[in-house]
Structure formats: structure tokens, C-alpha cells
Write an enzyme that holds these catalytic residues in place. Structure first.
Site, PDB file in Angstrom:
ATOM      1  N   SER A 108     -11.208  -1.322   3.234  1.00 43.45           N
ATOM      2  CA  SER A 108     -10.177  -1.259   2.189  1.00 43.45           C
ATOM      3  C   SER A 108      -9.905  -2.663   1.667  1.00 43.45           C
ATOM      4  CB  SER A 108      -8.901  -0.686   2.790  1.00 43.45           C
ATOM      5  OG  SER A 108      -7.797  -0.974   1.959  1.00 43.45           O
ATOM      6  N   SER A 109      -9.546  -2.736   0.389  1.00 42.88           N
ATOM      7  CA  SER A 109      -9.271  -4.068  -0.176  1.00 42.88           C
ATOM      8  C   SER A 109      -7.991  -4.678   0.390  1.00 42.88           C
ATOM      9  CB  SER A 109      -9.198  -4.012  -1.711  1.00 42.88           C
ATOM     10  OG  SER A 109      -8.173  -3.147  -2.135  1.00 42.88           O
ATOM     11  N   CYS A 110      -7.178  -3.865   1.095  1.00 40.66           N
ATOM     12  CA  CYS A 110      -5.991  -4.469   1.720  1.00 40.66           C
ATOM     13  C   CYS A 110      -6.361  -5.215   2.996  1.00 40.66           C
ATOM     14  CB  CYS A 110      -4.891  -3.443   1.950  1.00 40.66           C
ATOM     15  SG  CYS A 110      -5.290  -2.223   3.168  1.00 40.66           S
ATOM     16  N   TYR A 137      -2.420  -0.809   8.930  1.00 37.45           N
ATOM     17  CA  TYR A 137      -3.581  -0.093   8.369  1.00 37.45           C
ATOM     18  C   TYR A 137      -4.738  -1.067   8.133  1.00 37.45           C
ATOM     19  CZ  TYR A 137      -6.352   2.418   4.865  1.00 37.45           C
ATOM     20  OH  TYR A 137      -7.369   3.004   4.173  1.00 37.45           O
ATOM     21  N   LYS A 141      -8.663  -1.205   9.584  1.00 35.76           N
ATOM     22  CA  LYS A 141      -9.863  -1.256   8.739  1.00 35.76           C
ATOM     23  C   LYS A 141     -10.720  -2.479   9.086  1.00 35.76           C
ATOM     24  CE  LYS A 141      -9.817   2.390   6.243  1.00 35.76           C
ATOM     25  NZ  LYS A 141     -10.921   3.351   6.394  1.00 35.76           N
ATOM     26  N   HIS A 180      -0.359   6.855  -3.672  1.00 34.98           N
ATOM     27  CA  HIS A 180      -0.580   5.528  -4.251  1.00 34.98           C
ATOM     28  C   HIS A 180       0.021   5.530  -5.643  1.00 34.98           C
ATOM     29  CE1 HIS A 180      -3.259   3.653  -1.298  1.00 34.98           C
ATOM     30  NE2 HIS A 180      -3.637   4.892  -1.025  1.00 34.98           N
TER      31      HIS A 180
HETATM   32  P1  GDP Z   1      -1.135  -0.991  -2.644  1.00 38.82           P
HETATM   33  O1  GDP Z   1      -2.215  -1.284  -3.635  1.00 38.82           O
HETATM   34  O2  GDP Z   1      -1.623  -0.938  -1.243  1.00 38.82           O
HETATM   35  O3  GDP Z   1       0.037  -1.933  -2.802  1.00 38.82           O
HETATM   36  O4  GDP Z   1      -0.626   0.493  -2.872  1.00 38.82           O
HETATM   37  P2  GDP Z   1       0.187   1.322  -3.967  1.00 38.82           P
HETATM   38  O5  GDP Z   1      -0.768   2.024  -4.849  1.00 38.82           O
HETATM   39  O6  GDP Z   1       1.127   2.180  -3.176  1.00 38.82           O
HETATM   40  O7  GDP Z   1       1.091   0.315  -4.806  1.00 38.82           O
HETATM   41  C1  GDP Z   1       0.587  -0.538  -5.807  1.00 38.82           C
HETATM   42  C2  GDP Z   1       1.716  -1.189  -6.559  1.00 38.82           C
HETATM   43  O8  GDP Z   1       2.379  -0.216  -7.382  1.00 38.82           O
HETATM   44  C3  GDP Z   1       2.824  -1.818  -5.694  1.00 38.82           C
HETATM   45  O9  GDP Z   1       3.218  -3.027  -6.309  1.00 38.82           O
HETATM   46  C4  GDP Z   1       3.961  -0.788  -5.800  1.00 38.82           C
HETATM   47  O10 GDP Z   1       5.249  -1.361  -5.603  1.00 38.82           O
HETATM   48  C5  GDP Z   1       3.788  -0.326  -7.242  1.00 38.82           C
HETATM   49  N1  GDP Z   1       4.432   0.968  -7.561  1.00 38.82           N
HETATM   50  C6  GDP Z   1       5.251   1.188  -8.615  1.00 38.82           C
HETATM   51  N2  GDP Z   1       5.715   2.444  -8.613  1.00 38.82           N
HETATM   52  C7  GDP Z   1       5.125   3.065  -7.556  1.00 38.82           C
HETATM   53  C8  GDP Z   1       5.198   4.401  -7.043  1.00 38.82           C
HETATM   54  O11 GDP Z   1       5.884   5.282  -7.557  1.00 38.82           O
HETATM   55  N3  GDP Z   1       4.437   4.684  -5.944  1.00 38.82           N
HETATM   56  C9  GDP Z   1       3.650   3.733  -5.347  1.00 38.82           C
HETATM   57  N4  GDP Z   1       2.920   4.064  -4.263  1.00 38.82           N
HETATM   58  N5  GDP Z   1       3.578   2.448  -5.805  1.00 38.82           N
HETATM   59  C10 GDP Z   1       4.312   2.123  -6.890  1.00 38.82           C
END
Ligand code: GDP
Length: 320
Positions: A108-110, A137, A141, A180
Site C-alpha cells: 500500500s502507498s501508506c 496497517y 503491509k 475511503h
Molecule cells: P488515506 O489516503 O489513507 O488518507 O485514506 P482516505 O481515502 O480515507 O482519505 C483521504 C483524504 O480524504 C484524507 O485527507 C481525508 O481526511 C479526506 N476525506 C475527506 N472527506 C472524507 C470522507 O468522507 N471519508 C474519507 N475516508 N476521507 C475523507
């Protein structure tokens, strides 16, 4: 991979695993072991062991393990870490002992450090602290990646690792708690439109940027790497393009047709500031993603509209 090779997709119920299984079937691979009865639970060592002993898969895609957005990572870090650690230990060990010719592990890129130079290069792995919200997580990975490399060193196993960008698409998890950002915002804006709510909350500042890859493209890359990549070094799979959460929210608003306001909630975490993958190595091999973000968002929303209220069979998931 020969068309009659024995292929196992560990985790074909995940977003990425389901897309790989679908693509294999679509391309005419005829011996996909996921279609046999009595599939193993990947967290149960004995079941995995018996399955590999019986079927001896020649090619293994490791796409299993629970995952989720920033909310899932904050609320259930133990579940996510444990599930991923157990699955990768069981599957890689069984694949090695039962003679799998090749295995592709999906990281994963994280797994990259929080403040990683951009675009992120494989050399930066393990060079600095991880982002706190997904550390558990990400460590699982990283352990999976290292395990794959260690099997190469000790047993000469042809195990490779791909590091995908943020995947999205049909089959995604749209639940408010675990999703996500793309699936989460599609659901929120769709519901806000139905209820004519004046505003939708977007977590964080809107400033973070992500590299979003359409899951069907990612599945294509996985098959491509199985056929064309044999190196110990993990390889990034991204689009080469990044998009801010603010721009993403605007694009989703347009696709969904929501006319209300977007309100940024800075009490919610941003997570990593940027996660753009360096895709030089993959491009040099001759692979690039095909689907741009707006096309992918439209396909994802179409799928959401068709399936949102009911459980859908995998075949239907992939009618896009
Ligand atoms: P990440 O790439 O591991 O950080 O996973 P996410 O897809 O959950 O979040 C990506 C970014 O989108 C982060 O900066 C979140 O704060 C933002 N974000 C904004 N609104 C939302 C939401 O409704 N759900 C999620 N999951 N992320 C959100």
C-alpha cells in the site's frame, strides 16, 4: 501465465482482488482456483495450508486483508493490522512450501513515510516515521513486503511486491465509517442530493493530495507485472497524476449532480499530506493507466446507483 495455469487470488472479496479475478476470467484464464468449493479462510493457517497442499497454485496474487479509509484505520487499527499480518504469513508461507512459481504481494502507498519526498520512490521506504492514522496497517503491509523479499533470499522464491496508489471503483466499500474518500464522498453527496441538504462535510482541510487509480487499471497492472516483473525491489503502481481532496470533492459533486455547499471540517484528520507514487519503473516496462479520474468517478457512481440498496453478485459488479 499460461491460460490453463493454476491461479489463486488470495482475497478475491476485496476491491482489488475482485477486480483481478474478474480480469483473469475475462482474459480466458481457465483454471482460477477461487472457483473451487471450500475456499480457505486466509486467517486460518490450517485451512490455507490444506488448500495449497491440495491445489498447488502456480501463480498467487495476494490481495487479501482488511483495509479502509482514515476512519477505519483510526477506529480499528488492531483488526486491520492483525488481519493483514495473519493473511500474508499464511499465504506466503504456504505458497513457498507448496511450490508456487510466482507470487505478487500487494502492499500500500501508506507504507511510505508521512513526509516522504514526492513523487515517492521505493528507496524512501523505511527511511522516516509513518503517518500516525494508518501506522498499524502500514506496518503490516511493510511486514508483508519484507516477508516476500525474505522468501526470495532464503528460498529463492519468485515473490514480487506491487505498491498501489489509492484504488477506487465498482465494488468499493461505501459505508460511512470504513470507506475511503471517493466512496465516502459519493455516498454523502448522493444522500445529500436526495434529501436536498444544503451542505456536505468534507473531512480535513481539503489540501492533501492523492494519486487515485481506477481499480480495473490496477488489476491490469497486476497481471502485467505477473508476466513482466521479476525483481526483489517493490514496484509502484500509480497514475503519475495527483488530485487535491478539494478538487476531488468538486469533481464528485459534479458527477453526482449535487448543488449544495462543501464544508471542510478541520477537526477531522488530513492523514498524509501527499502520496504521489513515482511510476518511472512501471512506465519503463511499458505500462500506463488508461482511465482518467473523471471517467473512473462516473463509472463508480453508475455502479453505486445500480447496486446501492442490495447485495450484488460479482458478475453484476463488473458490468461496466
Ligand atoms: P488515506 O489516503 O489513507 O488518507 O485514506 P482516505 O481515502 O480515507 O482519505 C483521504 C483524504 O480524504 C484524507 O485527507 C481525508 O481526511 C479526506 N476525506 C475527506 N472527506 C472524507 C470522507 O468522507 N471519508 C474519507 N475516508 N476521507 C475523507
Amino acid at each position: 501465465m499460461r491460460k490453463d495455469a493454476k491461479i489463486f487470488v488470495a482475497g478475491d472479496d476485496t476491491l482489488i482482488g475482485a477486480a483481478i479475478s474478474h480480469l483473469l476470467a475475462q482474459r480466458g484464464y481457465s483454471n482460477i482456483l477461487n472457483q473451487t468449493p471450500d475456499q480457505p479462510s486466509l486467517v486460518k493457517r490450517t485451512e490455507v495450508e490444506q488448500f495449497f497442499a491440495l491445489f498447488q497454485p502456480e501463480y498467487v496474487f495476494v490481495a487479501g486483508g482488511k483495509s479502509g479509509g482514515i476512519g477505519a484505520n483510526q477506529n480499528r487499527p488492531a483488526d486491520l493490522m492483525l488481519d493483514n499480518l495473519l493473511q500474508s504469513c499464511h499465504v506466503l508461507d504456504a505458497a513457498s512450501r507448496h511450490g508456487a512459481g510466482k507470487l505478487l504481494y500487494l502492499a500500500s502507498s501508506c507504507s511510505y513515510p508521512k513526509h516522504c519526498p514526492q513523487p515517492m520512490q521505493v528507496e524512501s521506504l523505511l527511511s522516516a516515521p509513518l503517518e500516525a492514522t494508518n501506522e498499524a496497517y502500514a506496518l503490516a503491509k511493510i511486514a508483508g513486503m519484507k516477508l516476500a523479499q525474505s522468501f526470495r533470499v532464503q528460498y529463492d522464491a519468485n515473490f514480487i511486491t506491487a505498491i498501489p496508489a489509492n484504488a477506487f471503483g465498482p465494488g468499493d466499500d461505501f459505508s460511512p465509517e470504513d470507506s475511503h474518500v471517493i466512496a465516502g464522498l459519493i455516498r454523502k453527496m448522493h444522500e445529500a442530493k436526495k434529501l436536498t441538504l444544503p451542505a456536505v462535510d468534507i473531512w480535513g482541510s481539503g489540501m492533501p493530495k492523492r494519486d487515485f487509480i481506477f481499480v480495473a487499471d490496477l488489476a491490469q497492472a497486476c497481471l502485467f507485472l505477473m508476466d513482466n516483473y521479476d525483481d526483489a525491489k517493490p514496484i509502484n503502481v500509480g497514475t503519475g497524476v495527483e488530485c487535491s481532496i478539494r478538487d476531488l470533492a468538486v469533481a464528485i459533486r459534479q458527477v453526482v449532480g449535487y448543488e449544495g455547499e462543501l464544508v471542510f471540517d478541520s477537526s477531522k484528520p488530513d492523514g498524509m499530506p501527499r502520496k504521489l507514487l513515482d511510476t518511472t519503473a512501471l512506465q519503463a516496462l511499458g505500462w500506463m493507466s488508461e482511465t482518467d479520474l473523471s471517467e473512473g468517478l462516473q463509472k463508480t457512481y453508475d455502479w453505486f446507483l445500480e447496486t446501492q440498496c442490495e447485495e450484488t453478485a460479482l458478475e453484476e459488479v463488473y458490468e461496466y
